[in-house]
Design a protein around this motif. Sequence first.
Motif, PDB file in Angstrom:
ATOM      1  N   ASN A  78      33.952  -4.024  -3.452  1.00 10.56           N
ATOM      2  CA  ASN A  78      32.768  -4.020  -4.174  1.00 10.56           C
ATOM      3  C   ASN A  78      32.360  -4.659  -4.306  1.00 10.56           C
ATOM      4  OD1 ASN A  78      35.760  -6.656  -4.281  1.00 10.56           O
ATOM      5  ND2 ASN A  78      33.583  -7.120  -4.820  1.00 10.56           N
ATOM      6  N   TYR A 131      26.664  -7.425  -2.284  1.00 11.43           N
ATOM      7  CA  TYR A 131      26.927  -5.746  -1.801  1.00 11.43           C
ATOM      8  C   TYR A 131      27.286  -5.668  -0.542  1.00 11.43           C
ATOM      9  CZ  TYR A 131      23.286  -3.195  -1.097  1.00 11.43           C
ATOM     10  OH  TYR A 131      21.798  -2.592  -0.286  1.00 11.43           O
ATOM     11  N   THR A 151      31.471   2.545  -6.226  1.00 14.34           N
ATOM     12  CA  THR A 151      32.203   1.340  -6.337  1.00 14.34           C
ATOM     13  C   THR A 151      32.059   0.076  -7.300  1.00 14.34           C
ATOM     14  OG1 THR A 151      32.510  -0.288  -4.812  1.00 14.34           O
ATOM     15  CG2 THR A 151      30.072  -0.332  -4.916  1.00 14.34           C
ATOM     16  N   ASP A 152      32.783  -1.216  -7.409  1.00 13.42           N
ATOM     17  CA  ASP A 152      33.168  -1.828  -8.530  1.00 13.42           C
ATOM     18  C   ASP A 152      31.967  -2.247  -8.365  1.00 13.42           C
ATOM     19  OD1 ASP A 152      34.216   0.041 -11.290  1.00 13.42           O
ATOM     20  OD2 ASP A 152      35.787  -1.210  -9.463  1.00 13.42           O
ATOM     21  N   ILE A 153      31.622  -3.103  -9.503  1.00 14.64           N
ATOM     22  CA  ILE A 153      30.167  -4.559  -9.357  1.00 14.64           C
ATOM     23  C   ILE A 153      31.528  -5.413  -9.772  1.00 14.64           C
ATOM     24  CG2 ILE A 153      28.372  -6.035 -10.232  1.00 14.64           C
ATOM     25  CD1 ILE A 153      26.533  -3.901 -10.380  1.00 14.64           C
ATOM     26  N   LEU A 154      31.855  -6.254  -9.446  1.00 14.14           N
ATOM     27  CA  LEU A 154      33.151  -7.864 -10.389  1.00 14.14           C
ATOM     28  C   LEU A 154      32.431  -8.692 -10.195  1.00 14.14           C
ATOM     29  CD1 LEU A 154      35.739  -7.226  -8.070  1.00 14.14           C
ATOM     30  CD2 LEU A 154      35.046  -5.844  -9.904  1.00 14.14           C
ATOM     31  N   ASP A 155      32.903  -9.847 -11.441  1.00 14.69           N
ATOM     32  CA  ASP A 155      32.185  -9.993 -12.069  1.00 14.69           C
ATOM     33  C   ASP A 155      32.776 -11.466 -11.098  1.00 14.69           C
ATOM     34  OD1 ASP A 155      31.291 -12.388 -13.341  1.00 14.69           O
ATOM     35  OD2 ASP A 155      32.321 -12.157 -15.396  1.00 14.69           O
ATOM     36  N   ARG A 185      39.592  -9.915 -10.853  1.00 11.91           N
ATOM     37  CA  ARG A 185      38.457  -9.634 -11.383  1.00 11.91           C
ATOM     38  C   ARG A 185      37.860  -8.247 -11.848  1.00 11.91           C
ATOM     39  NH1 ARG A 185      37.375 -11.742  -6.181  1.00 11.91           N
ATOM     40  NH2 ARG A 185      37.082 -14.160  -6.452  1.00 11.91           N
ATOM     41  N   ALA A 213      35.445  -5.702 -13.667  1.00  8.71           N
ATOM     42  CA  ALA A 213      34.800  -5.349 -13.406  1.00  8.71           C
ATOM     43  C   ALA A 213      33.416  -5.194 -14.096  1.00  8.71           C
ATOM     44  CB  ALA A 213      34.667  -3.049 -12.889  1.00  8.71           C
ATOM     45  N   LYS A 262      30.736  -3.172 -13.708  1.00 11.45           N
ATOM     46  CA  LYS A 262      30.008  -2.332 -13.784  1.00 11.45           C
ATOM     47  C   LYS A 262      30.295  -1.010 -12.870  1.00 11.45           C
ATOM     48  CE  LYS A 262      25.520   0.025 -14.659  1.00 11.45           C
ATOM     49  NZ  LYS A 262      24.114  -0.044 -15.056  1.00 11.45           N
ATOM     50  N   GLN A 263      30.318   0.170 -12.627  1.00 14.62           N
ATOM     51  CA  GLN A 263      30.631   1.440 -11.519  1.00 14.62           C
ATOM     52  C   GLN A 263      29.076   1.818 -11.270  1.00 14.62           C
ATOM     53  OE1 GLN A 263      33.071   5.125 -12.481  1.00 14.62           O
ATOM     54  NE2 GLN A 263      34.586   3.668 -10.830  1.00 14.62           N
TER      55      GLN A 263
END
Lengths: 128, 500
Positions: free
Chosen positions: B162, B188, B291-295, B303, B305, B307-308
Amino acid sequence: MKIRINFPTDILVNPIIAEIILETGALLNISQAQIDSIHGKIIADVPEDQFNAIKNALTSRGATVNVLDRPIIRDEDECVDCGACVSVCPVKVFSFGEDWSVNMDVEKCIQCGICLAMCPHGALVLGR
Amino acid sequence: MVEKTIHEINNRIKDGSVRVVTAEEMVDIVTELGAEGAAKEVDVVTTGTFGAMCSSGVWLNFGHSEPPIKMQKVWLNDVEAYTGVAAVDAFIGATQLSESSGMEYGGAHVIEDLIRGKSIDLHATSNGSDCYPRKVLDTTITINDLNQAIMLNPRNAYQKYNAATNSSESILHTYMGTLLPNYGNVTYSAAGVLSPLYNDPTYETIGTGTRIFLGGAQGYVIGEGTQHDPISNFGTLMIKGDLKKMNPDYVRAATFEGYGTSLYLGIGIPIPILNEKIALSTAITDADIVTDILDYAVPSRDRPAVKQVTYEELKSGSIEIDGKEVPTSPLSSFKIARKIAGELKDWIKKGEFFVNAPAERLPTDTVCKPMKQTRETPLVGDIMSTDVLTIGPDSNLCAAARKIMESSFNHLPVVSKNNLLVGIVTAWDISKAVAKDKFDMLEEIMTRKVITATPDEAIDIAARRLDQNRVSALPVVDKKKHVIGIITSDDISKLLARRY
């Protein structure tokens, strides 16, 4: 040339920048400013021939002035061109080249130091 | 239909007629010739990745001392290695920190120093026995003095990973690097188009026994890595190789500020193109990998997501979050990943490296489960005090002092008429104001930026917040910012005293 101006708490409320521009007539170009309730910091470009006048005008009003002439230096042996530094730099010193090498434009560096901590390989230091 | 065998490909490697390309070059070949044409034209596709691989380490055998010792604890340059096995074997893990230098130096640095041929100080202790009488040992070794130095990594080469960002108002230091406040950046990892497992997502050719490029030498895949999670495209590999043959260009120690040490490791895996299905898999592009952007501001294993995104978007240098352009940084080096895929290609072309079929396929149906926890983690709501008194911002200092005397806390949350938290005053703030002869309204002296907790947070999270902000109490607020309690460092110490 790039300078950093620090304002302590007690003079924060004064219109110092306006005053010194009027006093010196210098074209002070602010590139970054952080001001909160206890402290103020400004990064600015100033004409080299007016630096002394600007510095005197600022220090007489209680501000401190540092010349930013120690930009970031990279240890080429340690750098792996990962690019971790690219996104934390507030003034975009780092960028990727065509071949994914990390290029540096040190002219832009304001010596904030955030990339030093970000670099996983300890490849960046501030010059002396 | 194209069908080739490993044997045919290896014969071509032997006679020098093998056709090898990198996974990046394969994209255009498949676009141009189609999967069938590409499968005819290409024999091997090489992949590469160079990034932080924390789950890495090395088994070392030091040889026996005179008189002999069965090491029960061992330190290398003050970094502890695991030696809960027979006498003089130890496992040095990449993220173990030096006991004297902390995050500056760790197991990863010991590993890099070994490869560079540097001297390492060894200190070992033991209880002593009739067969191993020695109790303490101090010596200095280099990699050449060791019988074996075998890299054995439980989890490497994540298929994908991620991306990370930070929604909070403070800077975060994580294993994903420095994350700036208010979605200030995104980081990333992984090589995208060159990612070994993404080029063979159903593990047709990569499996137990696959010969690979590892740290500049030949190594092997042992099997699936820990946390192997093929169902979510988070496959991993367990890997081994001979540290004595590795090149420090591809094995580099790193420190992530506020997290600790890790090892940047170069891995390249060849994919023999046995048929058009495999050819098609190796044509994957950055645009195909999502992939996901996790906080990372949410201190939980789950955590959210934000945004993808695709790797193509991440690699473009910026992405959009909430209408704002956010700069992105890789943590792994694509330049070196490319170099690895290129070097592996050269080895194969020169007949120095042969491909092989796996002895066993990797599982395609396992999942990565969370931990089973038998003791409930106490929550802020379980131990907070609910008898907290509050005060209005237009009250005066004396009223506040009286309230503090009435209550059992040094902290007095300041709330507006509709019970919203607007500030906090402490007994110290009041003393300070009195000392300065400043008898203003509370509004003048209160701290407006209040650090708070919520009732559903784990105690450990609240404790870390107390610590980081150097405060001794947190008002507990509900979702509407109404004060419903207070939690103090005293409450937490008492709880911990009971726990241990």
